[in-house]
Design an enzyme around this catalytic site. Structure first.
Site, PDB file in Angstrom:
ATOM      1  N   HIS A 120      -5.951  24.660   7.264  1.00  0.00           N
ATOM      2  CA  HIS A 120      -5.115  24.223   6.143  1.00  0.00           C
ATOM      3  C   HIS A 120      -3.963  23.367   6.685  1.00  0.00           C
ATOM      4  O   HIS A 120      -3.453  23.620   7.770  1.00  0.00           O
ATOM      5  CB  HIS A 120      -4.578  25.437   5.380  1.00  0.00           C
ATOM      6  CG  HIS A 120      -3.896  25.041   4.105  1.00  0.00           C
ATOM      7  ND1 HIS A 120      -2.600  24.581   4.078  1.00  0.00           N
ATOM      8  CD2 HIS A 120      -4.334  24.999   2.823  1.00  0.00           C
ATOM      9  CE1 HIS A 120      -2.271  24.281   2.825  1.00  0.00           C
ATOM     10  NE2 HIS A 120      -3.312  24.529   2.049  1.00  0.00           N
ATOM     11  N   GLU A 192      -8.128  18.484   0.868  1.00  0.00           N
ATOM     12  CA  GLU A 192      -6.834  18.761   0.249  1.00  0.00           C
ATOM     13  C   GLU A 192      -5.804  17.770   0.794  1.00  0.00           C
ATOM     14  O   GLU A 192      -5.204  18.014   1.853  1.00  0.00           O
ATOM     15  CB  GLU A 192      -6.389  20.183   0.590  1.00  0.00           C
ATOM     16  CG  GLU A 192      -7.408  21.243   0.221  1.00  0.00           C
ATOM     17  CD  GLU A 192      -6.763  22.611   0.086  1.00  0.00           C
ATOM     18  OE1 GLU A 192      -6.841  23.166  -1.001  1.00  0.00           O
ATOM     19  OE2 GLU A 192      -6.159  23.091   1.062  1.00  0.00           O
TER      20      GLU A 192
HETATM   21  P1  PGA Z   1      -1.543  24.207  -4.752  1.00  0.00           P
HETATM   22  O1  PGA Z   1      -2.058  24.573  -3.289  1.00  0.00           O
HETATM   23  O2  PGA Z   1      -2.701  24.360  -5.692  1.00  0.00           O
HETATM   24  O3  PGA Z   1      -0.441  25.164  -5.040  1.00  0.00           O
HETATM   25  O4  PGA Z   1      -1.075  22.760  -4.695  1.00  0.00           O
HETATM   26  C1  PGA Z   1      -3.286  24.073  -2.871  1.00  0.00           C
HETATM   27  C2  PGA Z   1      -3.616  24.476  -1.467  1.00  0.00           C
HETATM   28  O5  PGA Z   1      -2.757  24.405  -0.574  1.00  0.00           O
HETATM   29  O6  PGA Z   1      -4.761  24.864  -1.213  1.00  0.00           O
END
Ligand code: PGA
Length: 278
Positions: A120, A192
């Site tokens: 992540h 992401e």
């Molecule tokens: P968020 O987080 O939906 O709060 O923007 C997404 C993530 O970090 O997977």
């Protein structure tokens, strides 16, 4: 037609009581009461009782990734045969040893995890995760039969330079280097973009995501278990995001931390899956 993965990472949120309440609510929503249990006797449920009768929404694979502290609690509440997959937000590449503060894949598995989130952007930015560590962690997850959920994403600067697709393909290729087709088929990728994540992010438009998903689709469609989108997913944009070519799920933070938000996302995904079948 591939299943739509709809999952949440709780990041560093929720007490055990909050985790239990969320998981109990989800379990009950998915049909636990069909097994004769009621909310009031949930405290006495055994693991297998907990999942009795629960089914995932048609065409949808739900998953939840709590903090390490809540892994066992959520596992016990959902029950052994739950249709909801359980994950951890990180795991070390070694199986055991002198790695203070770390948790290994066998330990995560022992606590009930089936998925390991890897790479992540918050871990890459704040905890020194690199392409090389993500590669080792993907290999460790696969070695122990868990699903690696590899997160990739570019910064706003990279996007402004027009380098999004090349950047994320490089992150993915580095982490998945050396896998054979069978191993690759067990991987889930979540794209992401950093500029879209969290309070500081802004929701991406579906148009902005077409090109990166075209690139990911060309490289990985049909070869991995899922290509997910994450970053400021909310109840207003979820259906549009699921409509982007090659997107086969959503990985969600804030919107899903409230159970009602997560349940609504499951409904949106179920409707989308039904639409794709007709
Ligand atoms: P968020 O987080 O939906 O709060 O923007 C997404 C993530 O970090 O997977």
């Amino acid at each position: 037609m591939s299943t739509l993965w709809i999952g949440t990472s709780w990041k560093m949120t929720k007490t055990l009581a909050e985790a239990r309440a969320w998981a109990t609510g989800l379990r009950d929503h998915l049909g636990d009461t069909a097994g004769g249990g009621t909310a009031s006797d949930s405290a006495g449920d055994t693991a297998s009782d907990g999942a009795r009768g629960a089914t995932a929404p048609s065409g949808v694979q739900p998953f939840v990734i709590p903090s390490f502290t809540a892994t066992t609690t959520v596992s016990e509440v959902l029950g052994e045969d739950s249709p909801v997959l359980l994950g951890v937000q990180n795991a070390h590449w070694e199986d055991a040893g002198a790695w203070t503060g770390e948790v290994s894949v066998p330990q995560a598995k022992d606590a009930g995890a089936q998925i390991v989130e890897i790479g992540h952007s918050e871990r890459r930015e704040h905890f020194g995760e690199t392409v090389e560590t993500t590669r080792r962690k993907v290999a460790a997850a696969l070695r122990h039969g868990l699903t690696p959920l590899l997160c990739i994403g570019e910064s706003a600067e990279v996007k402004e330079r027009g380098g999004s697709s090349a950047f994320i393909l490089e992150q993915a290729a580095g982490a998945l280097q050396g896998l054979d087709a069978g191993e690759l088929a067990r991987v889930v990728i979540a794209y992401e973009p950093i500029w879209a994540i969290g309070e500081a992010g802004r929701p991406a438009t579906a148009e902005e995501l077409v090109a990166p998903f075209a690139a990911l689709g060309a490289a990985y469609s049909g070869k991995v278990s899922g290509l997910l989108y994450g970053g400021s997913v909310n109840l207003d944009n979820a259906a549009d995001l699921l409509g982007i070519e090659h997107v086969s799920g959503l990985f969600v933070g804030r919107t899903a931390w409230r159970l009602e938000g997560y349940l609504e996302l499951l409904r949106i995904a179920e409707a989308h899956a039904a639409g794709r079948r007709t």
